[in-house]
Design a protein around this motif. Structure first.
Motif, PDB file in Angstrom:
ATOM      1  N   ASP A 234       0.817  -1.215   0.000  1.00 37.09           N
ATOM      2  CA  ASP A 234       0.000   0.000   0.000  1.00 37.09           C
ATOM      3  C   ASP A 234       0.848   1.262   0.000  1.00 37.09           C
ATOM      4  OD1 ASP A 234      -2.254  -1.529   0.022  1.00 37.09           O
ATOM      5  OD2 ASP A 234      -2.672  -1.296   2.159  1.00 37.09           O
ATOM      6  N   THR A 235       2.076   1.157   0.490  1.00 41.52           N
ATOM      7  CA  THR A 235       2.955   2.325   0.550  1.00 41.52           C
ATOM      8  C   THR A 235       3.961   2.363  -0.596  1.00 41.52           C
ATOM      9  OG1 THR A 235       4.679   1.281   1.905  1.00 41.52           O
ATOM     10  CG2 THR A 235       2.793   2.238   3.061  1.00 41.52           C
ATOM     11  N   MET A 236       4.051   1.290  -1.370  1.00 42.87           N
ATOM     12  CA  MET A 236       5.067   1.196  -2.419  1.00 42.87           C
ATOM     13  C   MET A 236       4.603   1.906  -3.679  1.00 42.87           C
ATOM     14  SD  MET A 236       6.352  -2.753  -2.082  1.00 42.87           S
ATOM     15  CE  MET A 236       7.379  -3.288  -0.710  1.00 42.87           C
ATOM     16  N   SER A 237       5.432   2.794  -4.190  1.00 42.46           N
ATOM     17  CA  SER A 237       5.104   3.517  -5.419  1.00 42.46           C
ATOM     18  C   SER A 237       5.888   2.987  -6.618  1.00 42.46           C
ATOM     19  CB  SER A 237       5.394   5.010  -5.237  1.00 42.46           C
ATOM     20  OG  SER A 237       6.768   5.217  -4.925  1.00 42.46           O
ATOM     21  N   PHE A 238       6.551   1.865  -6.470  1.00 40.19           N
ATOM     22  CA  PHE A 238       7.329   1.275  -7.562  1.00 40.19           C
ATOM     23  C   PHE A 238       6.727  -0.086  -7.926  1.00 40.19           C
ATOM     24  CE2 PHE A 238       9.308   0.120  -3.545  1.00 40.19           C
ATOM     25  CZ  PHE A 238       9.420  -1.255  -3.642  1.00 40.19           C
ATOM     26  N   ASP A 239       6.971  -0.528  -9.156  1.00 39.07           N
ATOM     27  CA  ASP A 239       6.496  -1.831  -9.599  1.00 39.07           C
ATOM     28  C   ASP A 239       7.348  -2.933  -8.984  1.00 39.07           C
ATOM     29  OD1 ASP A 239       4.544  -0.678 -11.188  1.00 39.07           O
ATOM     30  OD2 ASP A 239       5.874  -0.546 -12.941  1.00 39.07           O
ATOM     31  N   LEU A 240       6.720  -4.072  -8.741  1.00 39.79           N
ATOM     32  CA  LEU A 240       7.435  -5.170  -8.096  1.00 39.79           C
ATOM     33  C   LEU A 240       8.542  -5.755  -8.974  1.00 39.79           C
ATOM     34  CD1 LEU A 240       4.668  -7.183  -6.203  1.00 39.79           C
ATOM     35  CD2 LEU A 240       6.193  -5.388  -5.352  1.00 39.79           C
ATOM     36  N   ASP A 241       8.517  -5.465 -10.279  1.00 40.58           N
ATOM     37  CA  ASP A 241       9.609  -5.988 -11.105  1.00 40.58           C
ATOM     38  C   ASP A 241      10.948  -5.339 -10.769  1.00 40.58           C
ATOM     39  OD1 ASP A 241       9.134  -3.527 -12.249  1.00 40.58           O
ATOM     40  OD2 ASP A 241       8.693  -4.284 -14.251  1.00 40.58           O
ATOM     41  N   HIS A 242      10.908  -4.261  -9.962  1.00 44.58           N
ATOM     42  CA  HIS A 242      12.159  -3.666  -9.493  1.00 44.58           C
ATOM     43  C   HIS A 242      12.773  -4.480  -8.356  1.00 44.58           C
ATOM     44  CE1 HIS A 242      11.988  -0.095 -11.971  1.00 44.58           C
ATOM     45  NE2 HIS A 242      10.746   0.113 -11.602  1.00 44.58           N
ATOM     46  N   LEU A 243      12.088  -5.531  -7.928  1.00 44.66           N
ATOM     47  CA  LEU A 243      12.619  -6.389  -6.871  1.00 44.66           C
ATOM     48  C   LEU A 243      13.237  -7.664  -7.435  1.00 44.66           C
ATOM     49  CD1 LEU A 243       9.781  -6.075  -4.195  1.00 44.66           C
ATOM     50  CD2 LEU A 243      11.908  -4.769  -4.375  1.00 44.66           C
ATOM     51  N   THR A 244      13.530  -7.673  -8.735  1.00 48.43           N
ATOM     52  CA  THR A 244      14.115  -8.854  -9.370  1.00 48.43           C
ATOM     53  C   THR A 244      15.389  -9.311  -8.658  1.00 48.43           C
ATOM     54  OG1 THR A 244      13.228  -8.249 -11.533  1.00 48.43           O
ATOM     55  CG2 THR A 244      15.088  -9.760 -11.520  1.00 48.43           C
ATOM     56  N   ALA A 245      16.226  -8.359  -8.255  1.00 53.81           N
ATOM     57  CA  ALA A 245      17.508  -8.701  -7.628  1.00 53.81           C
ATOM     58  C   ALA A 245      17.448  -8.670  -6.107  1.00 53.81           C
ATOM     59  CB  ALA A 245      18.591  -7.748  -8.122  1.00 53.81           C
ATOM     60  N   ALA A 246      16.251  -8.626  -5.543  1.00 56.29           N
ATOM     61  CA  ALA A 246      16.119  -8.521  -4.090  1.00 56.29           C
ATOM     62  C   ALA A 246      16.610  -9.776  -3.386  1.00 56.29           C
ATOM     63  CB  ALA A 246      14.664  -8.261  -3.708  1.00 56.29           C
ATOM     64  N   THR A 247      17.117  -9.581  -2.171  1.00 59.95           N
ATOM     65  CA  THR A 247      17.472 -10.690  -1.288  1.00 59.95           C
ATOM     66  C   THR A 247      16.375 -10.834  -0.241  1.00 59.95           C
ATOM     67  OG1 THR A 247      19.852 -10.346  -1.576  1.00 59.95           O
ATOM     68  CG2 THR A 247      19.145 -11.551   0.395  1.00 59.95           C
ATOM     69  N   VAL A 248      15.754 -12.002  -0.190  1.00 54.83           N
ATOM     70  CA  VAL A 248      14.723 -12.295   0.802  1.00 54.83           C
ATOM     71  C   VAL A 248      15.333 -13.213   1.857  1.00 54.83           C
ATOM     72  CG1 VAL A 248      12.483 -13.369   1.232  1.00 54.83           C
ATOM     73  CG2 VAL A 248      12.850 -12.029  -0.856  1.00 54.83           C
ATOM     74  N   THR A 249      15.244 -12.801   3.106  1.00 49.60           N
ATOM     75  CA  THR A 249      15.825 -13.574   4.204  1.00 49.60           C
ATOM     76  C   THR A 249      14.706 -13.979   5.159  1.00 49.60           C
ATOM     77  OG1 THR A 249      17.843 -12.243   4.053  1.00 49.60           O
ATOM     78  CG2 THR A 249      17.568 -13.594   6.030  1.00 49.60           C
ATOM     79  N   THR A 250      14.600 -15.268   5.410  1.00 50.16           N
ATOM     80  CA  THR A 250      13.565 -15.787   6.301  1.00 50.16           C
ATOM     81  C   THR A 250      14.207 -16.549   7.457  1.00 50.16           C
ATOM     82  OG1 THR A 250      13.361 -17.768   4.924  1.00 50.16           O
ATOM     83  CG2 THR A 250      11.831 -15.969   4.478  1.00 50.16           C
ATOM     84  N   PRO A 251      13.526 -16.608   8.588  1.00 52.65           N
ATOM     85  CA  PRO A 251      14.061 -17.379   9.724  1.00 52.65           C
ATOM     86  C   PRO A 251      14.056 -18.868   9.405  1.00 52.65           C
ATOM     87  CG  PRO A 251      12.285 -15.885  10.402  1.00 52.65           C
ATOM     88  CD  PRO A 251      12.252 -15.948   8.916  1.00 52.65           C
ATOM     89  N   SER A 252      14.944 -19.584  10.054  1.00 52.26           N
ATOM     90  CA  SER A 252      14.964 -21.042   9.933  1.00 52.26           C
ATOM     91  C   SER A 252      15.230 -21.625  11.310  1.00 52.26           C
ATOM     92  CB  SER A 252      16.054 -21.491   8.952  1.00 52.26           C
ATOM     93  OG  SER A 252      17.342 -21.162   9.456  1.00 52.26           O
ATOM     94  N   GLN A 253      15.149 -22.935  11.415  1.00 46.95           N
ATOM     95  CA  GLN A 253      15.398 -23.571  12.710  1.00 46.95           C
ATOM     96  C   GLN A 253      16.806 -23.322  13.202  1.00 46.95           C
ATOM     97  OE1 GLN A 253      14.309 -27.710  12.285  1.00 46.95           O
ATOM     98  NE2 GLN A 253      12.229 -27.311  13.008  1.00 46.95           N
ATOM     99  N   VAL A 254      17.767 -23.303  12.285  1.00 44.33           N
ATOM    100  CA  VAL A 254      19.160 -23.098  12.689  1.00 44.33           C
ATOM    101  C   VAL A 254      19.532 -21.620  12.730  1.00 44.33           C
ATOM    102  CG1 VAL A 254      19.904 -25.353  11.872  1.00 44.33           C
ATOM    103  CG2 VAL A 254      19.949 -23.417  10.304  1.00 44.33           C
TER     104      VAL A 254
END
Length: 262
Positions: free
Chosen positions: A101-121
């Motif tokens: 809702d706050t993003m004014s850019f298209d999601l295709d600008h996230l092609t090179a994004a790094t997504v980091t999620t929690p894991s058990q370790v």
């Protein structure tokens, strides 16, 4: 539409077709060179080139092949589609938490994004990613509804060492939470007394936690309960421009904070 979908299917069913057309869109290749680059067999490559010639996507010039103008158009368009689908696959696990809702850019600008999620370790992986960015950045700006202890530690150390300039806009509640702890209140005073740091507070709702570390934009992604689910960061001009505008809007209306107020 049906004929266009048929051509998409024609390409999508064969990675060798995609690879060959992409290569020829970049310049001329001999058949031997195409075999070496794609790993396709000579008979397979012969069929691919024949199909492409029938569609006027490539032409043969002596011993080499090259893409035509329409061949380059198809290669670029299909490549863009693949990039979009790669981005969608990357964002699919976290899209429900993106502050779209706050993003004014298209999601295709996230092609090179790094997504980091929690894991058990590595349950603290998203926070660790943010800290790594803070530890390397010379210029940091944050707009957030929270300011965690680890980030404060890094910012204080870096600014005191003369290695970083820091500007932050935080919700009043975030600063109150730090001030309620004697050790964190002392650290916050040290930050506020530094000539390399400026902090402002606001009672306005801040719906996200965004950090700009040099040119990298980092977002913490939380669910409706406020539980951290992931983080995302990207170094991309359109996203940086959005983050700059977001920070400036909150900064202009926020109230400067100094150590005497703690």
């Amino acid at each position: 539409m049906e004929s266009a979908l048929a051509e998409v299917e024609f390409l999508a069913l064969s990675p060798n077709r995609v690879d060959t057309l992409r290569l020829l869109a970049d310049g001329p290749y001999t058949r031997r060179e195409l075999v070496e680059e794609t790993g396709a067999s000579q008979p397979t490559l012969g069929r691919i080139l024949g199909d492409f010639e029938e569609r006027s996507w490539v032409v043969r010039e002596g011993s080499t092949y090259r893409a035509t103008a329409t061949g380059r158009l198809v290669a670029n368009g299909f490549g863009h589609l693949l990039d979009i689908l790669d981005t969608e696959a990357k964002l699919r696990p976290v899209v429900r938490w993106l502050p779209t809702d706050t993003m004014s850019f298209d999601l295709d600008h996230l092609t090179a994004a790094t997504v980091t999620t929690p894991s058990q370790v590595r349950p603290n992986a998203p926070v660790k990613r943010a800290l790594d960015l803070l530890e390397d950045a010379e210029e940091v700006r944050i707009v957030s509804y929270a300011f965690n202890e680890q980030s404060l530690d890094v910012v204080v150390d870096r600014t005191q060492a003369g290695e970083q300039r820091f500007e932050g806009v935080f919700s009043s509640a975030a600063i109150d939470a730090l001030a309620d702890d004697s050790r964190l209140r002392h650290q916050l005073r040290e930050l506020l007394d530094s000539d390399r740091a400026s902090v402002r507070i606001t009672d306005e709702d801040i719906p996200l936690a965004a950090t700009v570390a040099d040119s990298v934009v980092h977002l913490f992604l939380r669910d409706d309960r406020g539980i951290l689910q992931a983080s995302l960061d990207v170094d991309e001009p359109a996203v940086s421009a959005w983050a700059d505008d977001l920070f400036a809007r909150y900064w202009e209306t926020a109230t400067p904070l100094d150590s005497d107020q703690l």
